[in-house]
Design a protein around this motif. Structure first.
Motif, mmCIF file in Angstrom:
data_model
loop_
_atom_site.group_PDB
_atom_site.id
_atom_site.type_symbol
_atom_site.label_atom_id
_atom_site.label_comp_id
_atom_site.label_asym_id
_atom_site.label_seq_id
_atom_site.Cartn_x
_atom_site.Cartn_y
_atom_site.Cartn_z
ATOM 1 N N VAL A 1 44.122 61.304 -28.763
ATOM 2 C CA VAL A 1 44.756 60.774 -27.558
ATOM 3 C C VAL A 1 43.750 59.806 -26.947
ATOM 4 N N TYR A 2 44.174 58.584 -26.696
ATOM 5 C CA TYR A 2 43.226 57.594 -26.175
ATOM 6 C C TYR A 2 43.970 56.549 -25.362
ATOM 7 N N GLY A 3 43.245 55.548 -24.907
ATOM 8 C CA GLY A 3 43.791 54.584 -23.963
ATOM 9 C C GLY A 3 44.735 53.540 -24.496
ATOM 10 N N VAL B 1 48.044 59.492 -33.783
ATOM 11 C CA VAL B 1 47.419 58.709 -32.724
ATOM 12 C C VAL B 1 48.405 58.541 -31.578
ATOM 13 N N VAL B 2 47.986 59.000 -30.402
ATOM 14 C CA VAL B 2 48.786 58.864 -29.186
ATOM 15 C C VAL B 2 48.043 57.937 -28.239
ATOM 16 N N GLY B 3 48.642 56.818 -27.921
ATOM 17 C CA GLY B 3 48.040 55.863 -27.000
ATOM 18 C C GLY B 3 48.765 55.873 -25.667
ATOM 19 N N VAL B 4 48.005 55.755 -24.597
ATOM 20 C CA VAL B 4 48.587 55.709 -23.250
ATOM 21 C C VAL B 4 47.974 54.497 -22.547
ATOM 22 N N ILE B 5 48.799 53.528 -22.211
ATOM 23 C CA ILE B 5 48.269 52.263 -21.705
ATOM 24 C C ILE B 5 49.094 51.774 -20.515
ATOM 25 N N PRO B 6 48.444 51.250 -19.490
ATOM 26 C CA PRO B 6 49.198 50.724 -18.348
ATOM 27 C C PRO B 6 49.864 49.385 -18.685
ATOM 28 N N GLN B 7 50.954 49.109 -18.010
ATOM 29 C CA GLN B 7 51.719 47.887 -18.265
ATOM 30 C C GLN B 7 50.864 46.637 -18.140
ATOM 31 N N MET C 1 46.785 53.273 -13.790
ATOM 32 C CA MET C 1 45.701 54.054 -14.375
ATOM 33 C C MET C 1 45.811 55.539 -14.038
ATOM 34 N N HIS C 2 46.332 55.866 -12.867
ATOM 35 C CA HIS C 2 46.465 57.274 -12.483
ATOM 36 C C HIS C 2 47.411 57.998 -13.444
ATOM 37 N N GLU C 3 48.535 57.367 -13.743
ATOM 38 C CA GLU C 3 49.480 57.966 -14.688
ATOM 39 C C GLU C 3 48.870 58.038 -16.081
ATOM 40 N N ARG C 4 48.135 57.019 -16.450
ATOM 41 C CA ARG C 4 47.501 56.992 -17.771
ATOM 42 C C ARG C 4 46.564 58.183 -17.944
ATOM 43 N N LYS C 5 45.662 58.372 -16.993
ATOM 44 C CA LYS C 5 44.666 59.431 -17.119
ATOM 45 C C LYS C 5 45.311 60.815 -17.066
ATOM 46 N N ALA C 6 46.331 60.976 -16.228
ATOM 47 C CA ALA C 6 47.000 62.269 -16.128
ATOM 48 C C ALA C 6 47.687 62.626 -17.441
ATOM 49 N N MET C 7 48.352 61.662 -18.063
ATOM 50 C CA MET C 7 49.029 61.938 -19.328
ATOM 51 C C MET C 7 48.035 62.206 -20.444
ATOM 52 N N MET C 8 46.947 61.452 -20.485
ATOM 53 C CA MET C 8 45.929 61.673 -21.511
ATOM 54 C C MET C 8 45.359 63.087 -21.400
ATOM 55 N N ALA C 9 45.095 63.521 -20.185
ATOM 56 C CA ALA C 9 44.543 64.861 -19.980
ATOM 57 C C ALA C 9 45.548 65.938 -20.366
ATOM 58 N N GLU C 10 46.804 65.723 -20.026
ATOM 59 C CA GLU C 10 47.849 66.701 -20.306
ATOM 60 C C GLU C 10 48.060 66.882 -21.807
ATOM 61 N N ARG C 11 47.909 65.812 -22.566
ATOM 62 C CA ARG C 11 48.193 65.859 -23.999
ATOM 63 C C ARG C 11 47.006 66.322 -24.835
ATOM 64 N N SER C 12 45.890 66.678 -24.212
ATOM 65 C CA SER C 12 44.654 66.960 -24.930
ATOM 66 C C SER C 12 44.186 68.397 -24.777
#
Length: 200
Positions: free
Chosen positions: A44-46, A67-73, A94-105
């Motif tokens: 899980v990464y940015g 590979v799970v990517g989480v990126i802001p628009q 970025m707040h949504e990005r970091k929250a989802m990355m943490a949740e999926r890890s």
């Protein structure tokens, strides 16, 4: 991967969107991705395609990992998204990005990087200190990149602004296999094959 295609573990990796000046950084990002992929894990990464971010994602994918990517628009608009991800989540900020990355890890690992990497690492460390999660956190000190930061953190303890117990909430080291193995085991999971420790 397992027969059900469910990852054996999921590791969130924070790292630079640039490669850095030392080739050891890219080599380390490649090795991290290979370790995750070969042991049936998920990265899980940015969601970026450049620098160490792109390197660790591609290495994971090539080694058979998810590979799970989480990126802001805003970064998608700059054409920095990695469309080769198994899952690419585009979020508003970025707040949504970091929250989802943490949740999926299941665990977190910081590689060399810049202020974004620092901010993510310190935030997830702070969250653990406050009891918002109890997931293991690692810092990969490739080529001594984090030597000075670790010295500063020790000085913060010596100055009375932190306690030793807070330092005990993170693991740091230079041995990629040993550090990743420790994080996964602390998360209560085990890679499918433990005989790869130190061989990647």
């Amino acid at each position: 991967m397992t027969a059900t295609n469910t990852p054996a573990f999921s590791i969130c990796v924070y790292c630079g969107s640039r490669p850095g000046e030392n080739t050891a950084y890219t080599e380390a990002a490649t090795a991290v991705g290979q370790w995750i992929g070969k042991l049936g894990g998920q990265l899980v990464y940015g969601g970026g395609r450049t620098g160490l971010m792109g390197t660790v994602a591609e290495a994971t994918r090539q080694a058979g990992g998810r590979v799970v990517g989480v990126i802001p628009q805003a970064l998608v608009d700059k054409e920095l998204a990695n469309t080769a991800c198994d899952e690419l989540h585009i979020v508003a900020n970025m707040h949504e990005r970091k929250a989802m990355m943490a949740e999926r890890s299941n665990a977190f690992l910081a590689l060399p990087g810049g202020i974004g990497t620092f901010e993510e690492f310190f935030e997830v460390w702070t969250w653990r200190q406050l009891g918002y999660h109890d997931k293991p956190i690692g810092l990969l000190n490739t080529a001594g990149y984090y030597d000075h930061m670790l010295q500063f953190l020790d000085s913060s303890v010596a100055s009375g602004f932190m306690g030793p117990w807070q330092m005990d909430l993170i693991r740091h080291g230079t041995d990629i296999g040993a550090l990743l193995q420790a994080l996964v085991e602390e998360a209560g999971l085990a890679p499918e094959s433990q005989n790869l420790r130190g061989k990647i």
